[in-house]
Design a protein around this motif. Structure first.
Motif, PDB file in Angstrom:
ATOM      1  N   LYS A  32      19.750 -12.554  -8.609  1.00  0.00           N
ATOM      2  CA  LYS A  32      20.983 -12.590  -7.828  1.00  0.00           C
ATOM      3  C   LYS A  32      22.186 -12.422  -8.747  1.00  0.00           C
ATOM      4  O   LYS A  32      22.116 -12.737  -9.941  1.00  0.00           O
ATOM      5  N   LEU A  33      23.258 -11.891  -8.206  1.00  0.00           N
ATOM      6  CA  LEU A  33      24.466 -11.630  -8.981  1.00  0.00           C
ATOM      7  C   LEU A  33      25.559 -12.619  -8.623  1.00  0.00           C
ATOM      8  O   LEU A  33      25.691 -13.011  -7.454  1.00  0.00           O
ATOM      9  N   ALA A  34      26.320 -13.011  -9.636  1.00  0.00           N
ATOM     10  CA  ALA A  34      27.428 -13.938  -9.393  1.00  0.00           C
ATOM     11  C   ALA A  34      28.687 -13.443 -10.100  1.00  0.00           C
ATOM     12  O   ALA A  34      28.618 -12.757 -11.116  1.00  0.00           O
ATOM     13  N   ASN A  35      29.822 -13.809  -9.535  1.00  0.00           N
ATOM     14  CA  ASN A  35      31.132 -13.544 -10.168  1.00  0.00           C
ATOM     15  C   ASN A  35      31.419 -12.061 -10.396  1.00  0.00           C
ATOM     16  O   ASN A  35      31.906 -11.671 -11.464  1.00  0.00           O
ATOM     17  N   LEU A  36      31.126 -11.231  -9.425  1.00  0.00           N
ATOM     18  CA  LEU A  36      31.434  -9.806  -9.578  1.00  0.00           C
ATOM     19  C   LEU A  36      32.919  -9.547  -9.365  1.00  0.00           C
ATOM     20  O   LEU A  36      33.496  -9.990  -8.378  1.00  0.00           O
ATOM     21  N   SER A  37      33.516  -8.839 -10.283  1.00  0.00           N
ATOM     22  CA  SER A  37      34.902  -8.420 -10.077  1.00  0.00           C
ATOM     23  C   SER A  37      34.875  -7.170  -9.197  1.00  0.00           C
ATOM     24  O   SER A  37      33.837  -6.522  -9.050  1.00  0.00           O
ATOM     25  N   GLU A  38      36.014  -6.823  -8.648  1.00  0.00           N
ATOM     26  CA  GLU A  38      36.069  -5.660  -7.770  1.00  0.00           C
ATOM     27  C   GLU A  38      35.674  -4.386  -8.521  1.00  0.00           C
ATOM     28  O   GLU A  38      34.991  -3.521  -7.999  1.00  0.00           O
ATOM     29  N   ARG A  39      36.080  -4.296  -9.783  1.00  0.00           N
ATOM     30  CA  ARG A  39      35.792  -3.069 -10.532  1.00  0.00           C
ATOM     31  C   ARG A  39      34.313  -2.927 -10.860  1.00  0.00           C
ATOM     32  O   ARG A  39      33.834  -1.825 -11.105  1.00  0.00           O
ATOM     33  N   VAL A  40      33.592  -4.037 -10.898  1.00  0.00           N
ATOM     34  CA  VAL A  40      32.146  -3.967 -11.139  1.00  0.00           C
ATOM     35  C   VAL A  40      31.401  -3.806  -9.808  1.00  0.00           C
ATOM     36  O   VAL A  40      30.390  -3.106  -9.730  1.00  0.00           O
ATOM     37  N   SER A  61      23.616  -3.428  -1.358  1.00  0.00           N
ATOM     38  CA  SER A  61      22.782  -3.910  -0.243  1.00  0.00           C
ATOM     39  C   SER A  61      21.457  -4.497  -0.719  1.00  0.00           C
ATOM     40  O   SER A  61      20.785  -5.199   0.036  1.00  0.00           O
ATOM     41  N   ILE A  62      21.076  -4.227  -1.961  1.00  0.00           N
ATOM     42  CA  ILE A  62      19.775  -4.748  -2.417  1.00  0.00           C
ATOM     43  C   ILE A  62      19.925  -6.013  -3.262  1.00  0.00           C
ATOM     44  O   ILE A  62      18.951  -6.692  -3.526  1.00  0.00           O
ATOM     45  N   PHE A  63      21.166  -6.301  -3.674  1.00  0.00           N
ATOM     46  CA  PHE A  63      21.395  -7.522  -4.459  1.00  0.00           C
ATOM     47  C   PHE A  63      22.061  -8.587  -3.592  1.00  0.00           C
ATOM     48  O   PHE A  63      22.966  -8.280  -2.826  1.00  0.00           O
ATOM     49  N   GLU A  64      21.633  -9.822  -3.766  1.00  0.00           N
ATOM     50  CA  GLU A  64      22.377 -10.927  -3.176  1.00  0.00           C
ATOM     51  C   GLU A  64      23.505 -11.273  -4.139  1.00  0.00           C
ATOM     52  O   GLU A  64      23.293 -11.376  -5.345  1.00  0.00           O
ATOM     53  N   GLU A  65      24.681 -11.446  -3.580  1.00  0.00           N
ATOM     54  CA  GLU A  65      25.865 -11.666  -4.416  1.00  0.00           C
ATOM     55  C   GLU A  65      26.543 -12.986  -4.054  1.00  0.00           C
ATOM     56  O   GLU A  65      26.691 -13.301  -2.872  1.00  0.00           O
ATOM     57  N   TYR A  66      26.958 -13.727  -5.064  1.00  0.00           N
ATOM     58  CA  TYR A  66      27.587 -15.033  -4.833  1.00  0.00           C
ATOM     59  C   TYR A  66      28.879 -15.157  -5.638  1.00  0.00           C
ATOM     60  O   TYR A  66      29.034 -14.522  -6.683  1.00  0.00           O
TER      61      TYR A  66
END
Lengths: 186, 114
Positions: B77-85, B96-101
């Protein structure tokens, strides 16, 4: 052809030696770490620079015809007065790049980040900038005739006195974009 | 890119820093994932807080790790994504395939507890 091997080039970069003016044409520098390297006036025609990390590199007046720079990192690099046709910079990071007077007709910049880049006076005719990120970038007096800017983000970018004749901006984000005295906008 | 990592409650937490570009710089990440799997750890969170940019090769590395963990019954799972990433992930529809938090702690709460 390049007069140095990949290993020799990387050794020179690691030692902080300049590669200014060197013939590096056709060199394979893909995935190489070339941070801060000096390629001023170097011949990088048809060089393979895919995924190369060229952050802060100096490429002023470099020859870049058909250089393959897909996925490369050029953050804060200098490209002023560099030139080349059919350069592939797709999926690359050009944030903060200084590229004043660069001549890159038909360059591929699809999906690339050009945030805060300075392309003042650049020749970007027929450039492919679909879905590129151009926030706060500067294209004043640039030649963007026939450029493809579909779905790109041009927020707060400046195109003062730029020539956009025949450019396509379908679904581009234009919040705060400055087109003062730009030509060719219908 | 530099990478730090830690374990919390049998979950691998990876903290990459800088440009996420794939290639040799990503070998270390692959090694961290492989070592976690060897230890029986199949859950991972990638803390993207200090990732400044990511290209398609970098995305491929993430997808590879996700596939590897899922094939072992785990998840990444991914966390703390900035808009540019987040943006390139959205462009390629990989979001759509990664859960993001919003944060690592939020992601950790979603894994099965021992």
């Amino acid at each position: 052809m390049a007069i140095l091997t990949r290993e020799q080039i990387l050794e020179k970069v690691a030692r902080g030696e300049s590669l200014a003016g060197f013939d590096l044409s056709n060199a394979d520098l893909s995935y190489a770490v070339l941070k801060g390297a000096n390629f001023t006036g170097a011949d990088l025609r048809e060089a393979h620079l895919q995924n190369a990390n060229m952050e802060g590199a100096d490429l002023r007046q470099a020859k870049l015809d058909r250089a393959f720079m897909f996925g490369s990192n050029l953050r804060n690099a200098r490209l002023d007065a560099a030139e080349g046709v059919d350069v592939n910079l797709q999926d690359s990071n050009l944030e903060g790049v200084s590229a004043r007077g660069v001549r890159l007709p038909h360059v591929a910049l699809l999906g690339s980040t050009l945030e805060r880049a300075d392309f003042t006076g650049a020749d970007l005719r027929d450039a492919r900038l679909k879905r590129a990120h151009l926030r706060h970038a500067k294209f004043d007096e640039a030649d963007l005739r026939g450029a493809h800017l579909v779905r790109s983000d041009l927020s707060d970018a400046s195109f003062r006195r730029a020539d956009l004749t025949g450019a396509v901006l379908t679904n581009a984000i234009l919040d705060g974009t400055d087109f003062t005295e730009a030509k060719g906008l219908s | 890119m530099s990478i730090a990592f830690e374990y919390q409650n049998n979950v691998l937490i990876v903290h990459p820093k800088g440009e996420w570009m794939g290639g040799p710089e990503a070998d270390e990440f692959r090694k961290i994932i492989d070592e976690a799997l060897q230890q029986g750890v199949v859950y991972a969170v990638v803390d993207m807080k200090e990732v400044t940019w990511m290209n398609s090769s970098g995305q491929g590395v993430l997808v590879g790790a996700l596939a590897k963990l899922r094939s072992s019954g785990g998840e990444l799972k991914l966390a703390n994504l900035s808009e540019r990433v987040r943006r390139p992930l959205r462009l390629t529809r990989l979001d759509s395939i990664f859960e993001e938090y919003d944060g690592v702690e939020e992601a950790l709460k979603t894994f099965p507890q021992d």
